[in-house]
Design a protein around this motif. Sequence first.
Motif, PDB file in Angstrom:
ATOM      1  N   LEU A 126      30.499  23.312   5.833  1.00  0.00           N
ATOM      2  CA  LEU A 126      31.372  23.985   4.873  1.00  0.00           C
ATOM      3  C   LEU A 126      31.042  25.466   4.786  1.00  0.00           C
ATOM      4  CD1 LEU A 126      33.506  24.005   2.659  1.00  0.00           C
ATOM      5  CD2 LEU A 126      31.765  23.224   1.043  1.00  0.00           C
ATOM      6  N   GLN A 127      29.770  25.779   4.800  1.00  0.00           N
ATOM      7  CA  GLN A 127      29.330  27.171   4.718  1.00  0.00           C
ATOM      8  C   GLN A 127      29.808  27.968   5.928  1.00  0.00           C
ATOM      9  OE1 GLN A 127      25.031  27.473   4.625  1.00  0.00           O
ATOM     10  NE2 GLN A 127      25.123  29.503   5.532  1.00  0.00           N
ATOM     11  N   LEU A 128      29.615  27.441   7.130  1.00  0.00           N
ATOM     12  CA  LEU A 128      29.962  28.168   8.354  1.00  0.00           C
ATOM     13  C   LEU A 128      31.466  28.290   8.556  1.00  0.00           C
ATOM     14  CD1 LEU A 128      27.279  26.670  10.780  1.00  0.00           C
ATOM     15  CD2 LEU A 128      27.294  28.949   9.758  1.00  0.00           C
ATOM     16  N   ILE A 129      32.194  27.185   8.377  1.00  0.00           N
ATOM     17  CA  ILE A 129      33.641  27.211   8.564  1.00  0.00           C
ATOM     18  C   ILE A 129      34.302  28.071   7.491  1.00  0.00           C
ATOM     19  CG2 ILE A 129      35.761  25.834   8.625  1.00  0.00           C
ATOM     20  CD1 ILE A 129      33.996  25.428  11.084  1.00  0.00           C
ATOM     21  N   GLY A 130      33.821  27.963   6.259  1.00  0.00           N
ATOM     22  CA  GLY A 130      34.399  28.753   5.171  1.00  0.00           C
ATOM     23  C   GLY A 130      34.273  30.247   5.417  1.00  0.00           C
ATOM     24  N   ALA A 131      33.085  30.696   5.813  1.00  0.00           N
ATOM     25  CA  ALA A 131      32.892  32.123   6.093  1.00  0.00           C
ATOM     26  C   ALA A 131      33.725  32.556   7.298  1.00  0.00           C
ATOM     27  CB  ALA A 131      31.412  32.408   6.332  1.00  0.00           C
ATOM     28  N   ALA A 132      33.798  31.704   8.331  1.00  0.00           N
ATOM     29  CA  ALA A 132      34.551  32.033   9.542  1.00  0.00           C
ATOM     30  C   ALA A 132      36.046  32.154   9.256  1.00  0.00           C
ATOM     31  CB  ALA A 132      34.306  30.975  10.620  1.00  0.00           C
ATOM     32  N   TYR A 133      36.550  31.359   8.313  1.00  0.00           N
ATOM     33  CA  TYR A 133      37.984  31.384   8.009  1.00  0.00           C
ATOM     34  C   TYR A 133      38.434  32.778   7.566  1.00  0.00           C
ATOM     35  CZ  TYR A 133      42.345  30.805   5.505  1.00  0.00           C
ATOM     36  OH  TYR A 133      43.637  30.963   5.067  1.00  0.00           O
ATOM     37  N   PHE A 134      37.686  33.392   6.664  1.00  0.00           N
ATOM     38  CA  PHE A 134      38.069  34.710   6.165  1.00  0.00           C
ATOM     39  C   PHE A 134      38.034  35.759   7.277  1.00  0.00           C
ATOM     40  CE2 PHE A 134      36.954  32.487   2.285  1.00  0.00           C
ATOM     41  CZ  PHE A 134      37.953  32.891   1.416  1.00  0.00           C
ATOM     42  N   GLN A 135      37.103  35.604   8.208  1.00  0.00           N
ATOM     43  CA  GLN A 135      37.039  36.513   9.351  1.00  0.00           C
ATOM     44  C   GLN A 135      38.250  36.292  10.270  1.00  0.00           C
ATOM     45  OE1 GLN A 135      33.250  36.329  11.257  1.00  0.00           O
ATOM     46  NE2 GLN A 135      33.416  38.373  12.144  1.00  0.00           N
ATOM     47  N   ALA A 136      38.634  35.032  10.469  1.00  0.00           N
ATOM     48  CA  ALA A 136      39.751  34.701  11.357  1.00  0.00           C
ATOM     49  C   ALA A 136      41.066  35.278  10.853  1.00  0.00           C
ATOM     50  CB  ALA A 136      39.873  33.184  11.493  1.00  0.00           C
ATOM     51  N   ILE A 137      41.242  35.321   9.524  1.00  0.00           N
ATOM     52  CA  ILE A 137      42.513  35.796   8.977  1.00  0.00           C
ATOM     53  C   ILE A 137      42.488  37.278   8.617  1.00  0.00           C
ATOM     54  CG2 ILE A 137      43.053  33.498   8.097  1.00  0.00           C
ATOM     55  CD1 ILE A 137      42.379  34.527   5.274  1.00  0.00           C
ATOM     56  N   GLY A 138      41.381  37.960   8.962  1.00  0.00           N
ATOM     57  CA  GLY A 138      41.330  39.401   8.791  1.00  0.00           C
ATOM     58  C   GLY A 138      40.949  39.893   7.415  1.00  0.00           C
ATOM     59  N   LYS A 139      40.324  39.042   6.589  1.00  0.00           N
ATOM     60  CA  LYS A 139      39.898  39.447   5.249  1.00  0.00           C
ATOM     61  C   LYS A 139      38.399  39.733   5.272  1.00  0.00           C
ATOM     62  CE  LYS A 139      43.689  37.344   2.754  1.00  0.00           C
ATOM     63  NZ  LYS A 139      44.123  36.615   1.547  1.00  0.00           N
ATOM     64  N   ALA A 140      38.079  41.006   5.489  1.00  0.00           N
ATOM     65  CA  ALA A 140      36.705  41.392   5.793  1.00  0.00           C
ATOM     66  C   ALA A 140      35.756  41.269   4.608  1.00  0.00           C
ATOM     67  CB  ALA A 140      36.678  42.823   6.330  1.00  0.00           C
ATOM     68  N   VAL A 141      36.223  41.624   3.410  1.00  0.00           N
ATOM     69  CA  VAL A 141      35.305  41.657   2.254  1.00  0.00           C
ATOM     70  C   VAL A 141      34.774  40.274   1.893  1.00  0.00           C
ATOM     71  CG1 VAL A 141      35.070  42.230  -0.188  1.00  0.00           C
ATOM     72  CG2 VAL A 141      36.255  43.803   1.351  1.00  0.00           C
ATOM     73  N   PRO A 142      35.647  39.262   1.666  1.00  0.00           N
ATOM     74  CA  PRO A 142      35.093  37.928   1.384  1.00  0.00           C
ATOM     75  C   PRO A 142      34.315  37.363   2.564  1.00  0.00           C
ATOM     76  CG  PRO A 142      37.488  37.831   1.595  1.00  0.00           C
ATOM     77  CD  PRO A 142      37.117  39.271   1.538  1.00  0.00           C
ATOM     78  N   ALA A 143      34.742  37.682   3.796  1.00  0.00           N
ATOM     79  CA  ALA A 143      33.997  37.223   4.968  1.00  0.00           C
ATOM     80  C   ALA A 143      32.580  37.786   4.953  1.00  0.00           C
ATOM     81  CB  ALA A 143      34.711  37.632   6.257  1.00  0.00           C
ATOM     82  N   LEU A 144      32.464  39.056   4.597  1.00  0.00           N
ATOM     83  CA  LEU A 144      31.150  39.699   4.528  1.00  0.00           C
ATOM     84  C   LEU A 144      30.293  39.084   3.429  1.00  0.00           C
ATOM     85  CD1 LEU A 144      29.185  41.939   5.376  1.00  0.00           C
ATOM     86  CD2 LEU A 144      30.354  43.448   3.749  1.00  0.00           C
ATOM     87  N   ILE A 145      30.882  38.897   2.256  1.00  0.00           N
ATOM     88  CA  ILE A 145      30.125  38.331   1.130  1.00  0.00           C
ATOM     89  C   ILE A 145      29.590  36.944   1.481  1.00  0.00           C
ATOM     90  CG2 ILE A 145      30.318  37.455  -1.229  1.00  0.00           C
ATOM     91  CD1 ILE A 145      32.379  39.716  -1.725  1.00  0.00           C
ATOM     92  N   LEU A 146      30.465  36.100   2.044  1.00  0.00           N
ATOM     93  CA  LEU A 146      30.053  34.724   2.348  1.00  0.00           C
ATOM     94  C   LEU A 146      29.061  34.681   3.500  1.00  0.00           C
ATOM     95  CD1 LEU A 146      33.460  32.860   1.950  1.00  0.00           C
ATOM     96  CD2 LEU A 146      31.561  33.023   0.327  1.00  0.00           C
TER      97      LEU A 146
END
Length: 458
Positions: A385-405
Amino acid sequence: MANVSSEALGTEPIGKLLVKQAVPASIGILVMSLNILVDTIFVGNWIGPIAIAAINVVLPVSFFIAALGMAIGIGGASIISRALGSNQKEKALLTFGNQISLTLLVTISMVILGLLYVDTLIPAFGGKGAIFDLAKIYYVIVLYGVPFLALCMMGNAVIRAEGKPKYAMTAMIIPSIGNLVLDYLFIYVLDWGMHGAAWATTAGYLLCFGYVFYFFLSPNSELKINFQHFKLNGSVLKEIGSLGFVTLARQAVTSITYLLMNNILFNLGGEPLVAVYAIIGRMLMFALFPVFGVTQGFLPIAGFNYGAEKYDRVKKTIITAIKYAALVATLVFVILTVFPKEIAQLFLSDRPDLDEQALAINAYVLEHIPLAMRLVFLATPIIALQLIGAAYFQAIGKAVPALILTLTRQGIFFIPLILMLPSIYGELGVWMSFSIADVLATIVTGIYLYKEVKRTLH
């Protein structure tokens, strides 16, 4: 070589598509991880346990510079996946050209700085006492090949973004096999010692670069760039940088973690305890290969379908990826907690001519590794859940939540824990920190992901 085309990312059944993407990625990561694992076994058996600790000291520096290429690759690959999904071919080409220029510019500069400050960096990362000389030999030679590794990491992410996972897998397999063959030749046959281990690793990077270069020149690649695409473009660089910074920040924090861990463990138990962590570090890279494979397979599918506004497919991709990753993570957990001593024994030499220091370190490692391994991997079943969740935000181009997670586990939770708990619990506090950080980061990621899916995917 059959592959998934970029168009197929938006049409094939999600489960089948994820397997097609994740299995080659997992195999590639497995072979790369096996390479690191067997390389460490060779070094431990043919050079000695201090050499394992020396390589572990060098890894943060070389990995960070290579991570620059990975960051540029994953950041650009997210743009390319979404551009291909929305039929913006020229943007995909410009992004790829800028990735190449940026990777060369940044990594060569970092290598020059790394060589200038070699005598400062190695002790800072725990290369003290008997470890220093061997670490310096390995560091200098491997650093020469790191720009080629960075280009490989960048190119590999782009190959996956094109929907060509089998070529990406091959790019990871070739240097790994080459490195192991050269390890045997340079260390065992020619008796070059640490020099041999370093040159074998560097030659592996060159082999990887050769294959990736060939792929993009061949008809198999959709991205045929020309000289105008190499010219740096401000808006493209900003988007690559914002998304790539997520990966870079994760690798930077990993390097800081190695620095802290090597120094904390050296102070707690000297070279033998650093050797224990070196083995655990290899297992952290190797054992989780199928989970990372699912994550890598997930990225282009989520990015393409998000770009094509096929949100039902995006949701199904998230759920399927978490299920697959959780299953394999649980299997990994069982193996590591049942056979920790047997795994550690693979890294240790049983040659009759070992000196007293090497024998003492071997005995120390075997005594300390079981509890350490079990505590470090205790939360493995939930990290999907941790890895896929963080990767999702990166995949859709949302850098800030991707960075935080991305930073929650190591930056926000793990580093404070290893700075506090060892002063209370000693060595035990170090190993406890891993699983506590995993649990806390997974809770935070789950909350973020649930809110984002509910808000945007409808």
